[in-house]
Design a protein around this motif. Structure first.
Motif, short mmCIF file in Angstrom:
data_model
loop_
_atom_site.label_atom_id
_atom_site.label_comp_id
_atom_site.label_asym_id
_atom_site.label_seq_id
_atom_site.Cartn_x
_atom_site.Cartn_y
_atom_site.Cartn_z
N LEU A 77 0.99 -1.30 0.07
CA LEU A 77 -0.09 -0.24 0.17
C LEU A 77 0.79 1.18 0.01
O LEU A 77 2.07 1.32 0.60
N GLY A 78 0.37 2.14 -0.53
CA GLY A 78 1.02 3.65 -0.67
C GLY A 78 -0.11 4.60 -0.18
O GLY A 78 -1.03 4.65 -0.71
N PHE A 79 0.38 5.40 0.79
CA PHE A 79 -0.57 6.35 1.46
C PHE A 79 0.09 7.85 1.11
O PHE A 79 1.42 7.96 1.05
N LEU A 188 3.10 -2.73 4.06
CA LEU A 188 2.95 -3.95 3.67
C LEU A 188 1.44 -4.27 3.91
O LEU A 188 1.06 -4.33 5.07
N ALA A 189 0.68 -4.77 2.97
CA ALA A 189 -0.80 -5.16 3.15
C ALA A 189 -0.82 -6.54 3.73
O ALA A 189 0.06 -7.24 3.23
N HIS A 190 -2.17 -6.89 4.28
CA HIS A 190 -2.36 -8.18 4.83
C HIS A 190 -1.35 -9.08 4.62
O HIS A 190 -1.33 -10.03 3.92
N PRO A 191 -0.52 -9.11 5.47
CA PRO A 191 0.86 -10.06 5.67
C PRO A 191 0.31 -11.47 5.58
O PRO A 191 1.05 -12.44 5.11
N ASN A 192 -0.81 -11.87 5.93
CA ASN A 192 -1.15 -13.20 6.07
C ASN A 192 -1.45 -13.94 4.59
O ASN A 192 -1.59 -15.05 4.49
N THR A 193 -1.19 -12.96 3.49
CA THR A 193 -1.42 -13.70 2.37
C THR A 193 -0.06 -14.00 1.55
O THR A 193 0.13 -14.41 0.54
N ILE A 217 3.34 -1.63 8.50
CA ILE A 217 2.64 -3.06 8.23
C ILE A 217 1.07 -2.98 8.58
O ILE A 217 0.57 -2.27 9.55
N GLU A 218 0.21 -3.39 7.39
CA GLU A 218 -1.15 -3.59 7.56
C GLU A 218 -1.70 -4.62 8.69
O GLU A 218 -1.63 -5.77 8.26
N VAL A 219 -1.59 -4.30 9.96
CA VAL A 219 -1.98 -5.26 11.13
C VAL A 219 -3.32 -5.52 11.21
O VAL A 219 -3.96 -6.75 11.47
N TYR A 220 -4.17 -4.61 11.13
CA TYR A 220 -5.54 -4.66 11.35
C TYR A 220 -6.24 -4.93 10.04
O TYR A 220 -6.30 -4.11 8.99
N GLY A 245 -4.38 -0.12 9.31
CA GLY A 245 -5.72 -1.25 9.19
C GLY A 245 -6.60 -0.61 8.35
O GLY A 245 -6.64 0.51 7.91
N GLY A 246 -7.13 -1.75 7.56
CA GLY A 246 -8.25 -1.49 6.71
C GLY A 246 -9.02 -2.71 6.30
O GLY A 246 -8.61 -3.82 6.35
#
Ligand code: AMP
Ligand code: ZN
Ligand code: FE
Ligand code: FE
Length: 283
Positions: A77-79, A188-193, A217-220, A245-246
């Motif tokens: 992700l980039g914000f 880093l988006a959704h590390p579980n993927t 890191i996108e934790v949520y 998170g998102g």
């Protein structure tokens, strides 16, 4: 302070709501801010931001880049991107070209399997935005070639399936670089993927990404278990990375997934936006 959702898709990629619609919807749902993070494109941002200005709602210009990764999918992700940055725009045009080359090949493969589908039908379903595999899935479903959206992916569209065609991806280093060049904050988006089993393997990857310029890191995330949330948060803290998170809401009522709250349990505080702003201003 209110709550936010920092991972959303619109019709500019494979979401269902237009950028203006998602901004109005987020406001109506009582959120304080959102980030629009379409796959590989910033085409929806101008509309989303101007709608936000019109109705008095904060819209963060974002993106979600698919990067190269061996064992699963890596999304970055980039914000707070400068959407007029020439290098960012040039890199994204390159991705658009790669996508435009891939998409007709999927149609060809489907046709060769005896499935009646045209690229025009896919274009129509995409509504004029960037074309992605979910649009193919919708056409397959509409034309009753499959009984569900998921069946379309499982039988035809997912990696290794009968009509799968790979497309070019940047390396994580390159994606993080052009996000940083455009004054964005890379996360880093959704590390579980990522498909990483070992804890140490993941930590090594995070170290590498941090060296490449990753800031968070996108934790949520709706698909993260509470244990994963705790683990990812600890790793972020250990490496001095931000936590974001998102919901990854696409405008589809998928398993009851809703903007802002995910499956009902998510609460992402506005302070996360302030952290992103602080780090952006520092670099
Ligand atoms: P594309 O950008 O065209 O490669 O399409 C990627 C999008 O397809 C992702 O953002 C997901 O929304 C969706 N997708 C990818 N893999 C799957 C899968 N196995 N099942 C359902 N949807 C998927
Ligand atoms: Zn998507
Ligand atoms: Fe993603
Ligand atoms: Fe996403």
């Amino acid at each position: 302070m209110g709550y936010v959702d920092l991972h959303l898709h619109t019709t500019a990629s494979d979401g269902v709501l237009s950028p203006s619609e998602i901004v109005r919807y987020a406001k109506a749902k009582g959120l304080q801010a959102i980030a629009i993070t379409d796959h590989d494109t910033i085409e929806g941002l101008e509309e989303g931001i101007s709608e936000g200005e019109k109705i008095g709602f904060e819209v963060i210009p974002g993106i979600e880049i698919s990067a190269e990764h061996s064992s699963g999918s890596m999304h970055i992700l980039g914000f707070f991107l400068d959407i007029h940055h020439p290098f960012l725009n040039e890199r994204l045009e390159y991705l658009q070209k790669a996508r435009a080359e891939r998409n007709p090949k999927i149609v060809e493969k489907l046709n060769r399997l005896g499935i009646d589908i045209t690229f025009d039908e896919v274009l129509k379903v995409s509504g004029g935005g960037q074309v992605g595999r979910p649009h193919f899935a919708n056409v397959l479903l509409q034309k009753k070639h499959v009984r569900s959206f998921q069946e379309a992916f499982d039988r035809f569209l997912k990696k290794g399936a009968l009509a799968y065609v790979d497309k070019f991806r940047f390396k994580s280093k390159e994606a993080i670089h052009f996000i940083n060049e455009a004054k964005g904050v890379a996360v880093l988006a959704h590390p579980n993927t990522l498909g990483m089993v070992g804890h140490s393997e993941f930590e090594k990857l995070i170290l590498r990404l941090a060296e490449e310029g990753l800031k968070g890191i996108e934790v949520y995330y709706p698909e993260h278990s509470s244990t994963e949330v705790i683990q990812y948060k600890a790793i972020a803290e250990r490496h001095g990375l931000l936590v974001t998170g998102g919901t990854d809401y696409h405008g589809i009522e998928k398993n009851g997934l809703e903007i802002g709250v995910g499956r009902g349990e998510m609460k992402i505080p506005y302070s996360i936006v302030e952290n992103l702003k602080a780090i952006r201003n520092r670099s």
